[in-house]
Design a protein around this motif. Structure first.
Motif, PDB file in Angstrom:
ATOM      1  N   THR A  64       0.832  -1.195   0.000  1.00 23.91           N
ATOM      2  CA  THR A  64       0.000   0.000   0.000  1.00 23.91           C
ATOM      3  C   THR A  64       0.868   1.247   0.000  1.00 23.91           C
ATOM      4  O   THR A  64       1.784   1.376   0.811  1.00 23.91           O
ATOM      5  CB  THR A  64      -0.922   0.044   1.233  1.00 23.91           C
ATOM      6  N   ILE A  65       0.569   2.140  -0.935  1.00 23.95           N
ATOM      7  CA  ILE A  65       1.164   3.473  -0.947  1.00 23.95           C
ATOM      8  C   ILE A  65       0.072   4.467  -0.589  1.00 23.95           C
ATOM      9  O   ILE A  65      -1.005   4.456  -1.191  1.00 23.95           O
ATOM     10  CB  ILE A  65       1.760   3.824  -2.322  1.00 23.95           C
ATOM     11  N   VAL A 158       6.911  13.922  -4.207  1.00 18.51           N
ATOM     12  CA  VAL A 158       5.766  13.177  -3.677  1.00 18.51           C
ATOM     13  C   VAL A 158       6.114  12.728  -2.261  1.00 18.51           C
ATOM     14  O   VAL A 158       7.201  12.209  -2.014  1.00 18.51           O
ATOM     15  CB  VAL A 158       5.430  11.948  -4.544  1.00 18.51           C
ATOM     16  N   GLN A 159       5.171  12.950  -1.350  1.00 17.63           N
ATOM     17  CA  GLN A 159       5.347  12.525   0.036  1.00 17.63           C
ATOM     18  C   GLN A 159       4.251  11.542   0.412  1.00 17.63           C
ATOM     19  O   GLN A 159       3.115  11.630  -0.082  1.00 17.63           O
ATOM     20  CB  GLN A 159       5.299  13.745   0.966  1.00 17.63           C
ATOM     21  N   GLY A 160       4.601  10.613   1.292  1.00 15.16           N
ATOM     22  CA  GLY A 160       3.606   9.653   1.741  1.00 15.16           C
ATOM     23  C   GLY A 160       4.242   8.509   2.499  1.00 15.16           C
ATOM     24  O   GLY A 160       5.324   8.651   3.077  1.00 15.16           O
ATOM     25  N   THR A 161       3.553   7.367   2.494  1.00 12.62           N
ATOM     26  CA  THR A 161       4.079   6.166   3.148  1.00 12.62           C
ATOM     27  C   THR A 161       3.973   4.978   2.200  1.00 12.62           C
ATOM     28  O   THR A 161       3.064   4.906   1.365  1.00 12.62           O
ATOM     29  CB  THR A 161       3.307   5.834   4.444  1.00 12.62           C
ATOM     30  N   PHE A 162       4.935   4.081   2.327  1.00 14.94           N
ATOM     31  CA  PHE A 162       4.900   2.795   1.624  1.00 14.94           C
ATOM     32  C   PHE A 162       4.887   1.710   2.691  1.00 14.94           C
ATOM     33  O   PHE A 162       5.849   1.540   3.434  1.00 14.94           O
ATOM     34  CB  PHE A 162       6.118   2.641   0.713  1.00 14.94           C
ATOM     35  N   TYR A 169       9.704  11.090  -2.463  1.00 13.04           N
ATOM     36  CA  TYR A 169      10.203  10.831  -3.812  1.00 13.04           C
ATOM     37  C   TYR A 169      10.452  12.157  -4.498  1.00 13.04           C
ATOM     38  O   TYR A 169       9.580  13.049  -4.507  1.00 13.04           O
ATOM     39  CB  TYR A 169       9.197  10.019  -4.620  1.00 13.04           C
ATOM     40  N   GLU A 170      11.643  12.311  -5.092  1.00 11.90           N
ATOM     41  CA  GLU A 170      11.973  13.517  -5.841  1.00 11.90           C
ATOM     42  C   GLU A 170      12.551  13.139  -7.190  1.00 11.90           C
ATOM     43  O   GLU A 170      13.300  12.163  -7.306  1.00 11.90           O
ATOM     44  CB  GLU A 170      12.984  14.381  -5.071  1.00 11.90           C
ATOM     45  N   ASP A 214       8.563   0.461  -4.025  1.00 13.07           N
ATOM     46  CA  ASP A 214       8.800   1.444  -2.982  1.00 13.07           C
ATOM     47  C   ASP A 214       9.241   2.738  -3.656  1.00 13.07           C
ATOM     48  O   ASP A 214      10.262   2.773  -4.352  1.00 13.07           O
ATOM     49  CB  ASP A 214       9.886   0.931  -2.046  1.00 13.07           C
ATOM     50  N   PRO A 215       8.493   3.852  -3.495  1.00 15.08           N
ATOM     51  CA  PRO A 215       8.879   5.098  -4.158  1.00 15.08           C
ATOM     52  C   PRO A 215      10.293   5.551  -3.823  1.00 15.08           C
ATOM     53  O   PRO A 215      10.943   6.199  -4.650  1.00 15.08           O
ATOM     54  CB  PRO A 215       7.836   6.097  -3.658  1.00 15.08           C
TER      55      PRO A 215
END
Length: 251
Positions: A64-65, A158-162, A169-170, A214-215
């Motif tokens: 899940t992302i 992009v910011q978040g959780t994996f 992520y840049e 995984d980003p």
């Protein structure tokens, strides 16, 4: 250099371009929006999503992302005219130079209006824009970098959780996107409509078989850097979207 807001730049650039080339008067009013999710969910879920600006959850198998923020740096928009003798081949009447400008992608269903343009009368079959990597060696980028230092030589963040682990992520992707409008957008003095640039965020961090990556592994020099860059390039499409819901079925 004096900094102008994106809307001021759009109005200034279009007015100057049209008055300096063919003398064609501005005709239609066209909003340009972005979307990442179509509204093909229940009206109750869509209303809840709009009200709370929910995160974008992407799943595949056990992975899940959760995207909490996604940003792009854009520069220039060009509505490409279907060949017309009235334009005499002058690109200035369609091209709108602005930015760079930082755009937050909406994470809820539906389209989010970002710009308004007033193109001359005619038919347009393509919208072009730059996903732009700001460089402090470029005078046009220096003010932007002063205001957004984390985006120096970065065009996408992009910011978040994996799987519950935080990631950032840049990307330094620097590319011109050329998106076909089919059917073409017809602009006349009575036109007031919207063009949506749909960004398929769901596809960015996927392998060809649909499994998620995984980003963090797609950052610079990571094993999935090129995979995700290619996914981003192919994730975008554009269409007329009169009710600004992010759905091309009403185009």
């Amino acid at each position: 250099m004096r900094y102008r807001s994106p809307l001021a730049l759009l109005a200034f650039a279009i007015g100057s371009a049209c008055s300096n080339s063919t003398g064609t008067q501005m005709a239609g009013n066209v909003a340009v929006s972005v979307a990442t999710q179509s509204p093909r969910v229940s009206s109750q879920a869509a209303a809840l999503s709009r009200a709370k600006a929910l995160d974008d959850t992407i799943t595949s198998g056990a992975d899940t992302i959760i995207v909490t923020r996604a940003q792009l740096v854009l520069r220039e928009i060009e509505l490409k005219r279907v060949e017309s003798p009235n334009c005499d081949g002058a690109d200035e009447c369609e091209k709108v130079e602005f930015g760079p400008v930082l755009v937050d992608l909406p994470l809820q269903p539906g389209a989010d209006r970002k710009f308004t343009v007033e193109p001359p009368r005619g038919s347009y079959d393509e919208i072009e824009f730059d996903v732009h990597k700001p460089d402090d060696g470029d005078p046009d980028d220096q003010v932007f970098i002063q205001q957004n230092p984390e985006f120096e030589r970065i065009s996408i963040r992009v910011q978040g959780t994996f799987n519950d682990a935080p990631f950032v992520y840049e990307s330094d992707l620097d590319v011109e996107q050329e998106l076909t409008l089919q059917p073409p957008l017809v602009v006349d003095e009575n036109t007031a409509t919207n063009v949506t640039i749909f960004v398929g965020l769901d596809s960015w961090f996927r392998m060809p078989n649909g499994m998620l990556v995984d980003p963090a592994t797609a950052n610079k020099d990571g094993p999935n850097e090129n995979l995700v860059k290619d996914n981003i390039i192919t994730s975008m499409r554009a269409f007329e979207d009169r009710d600004e819901d992010g759905d091309d079925r009403d185009g």
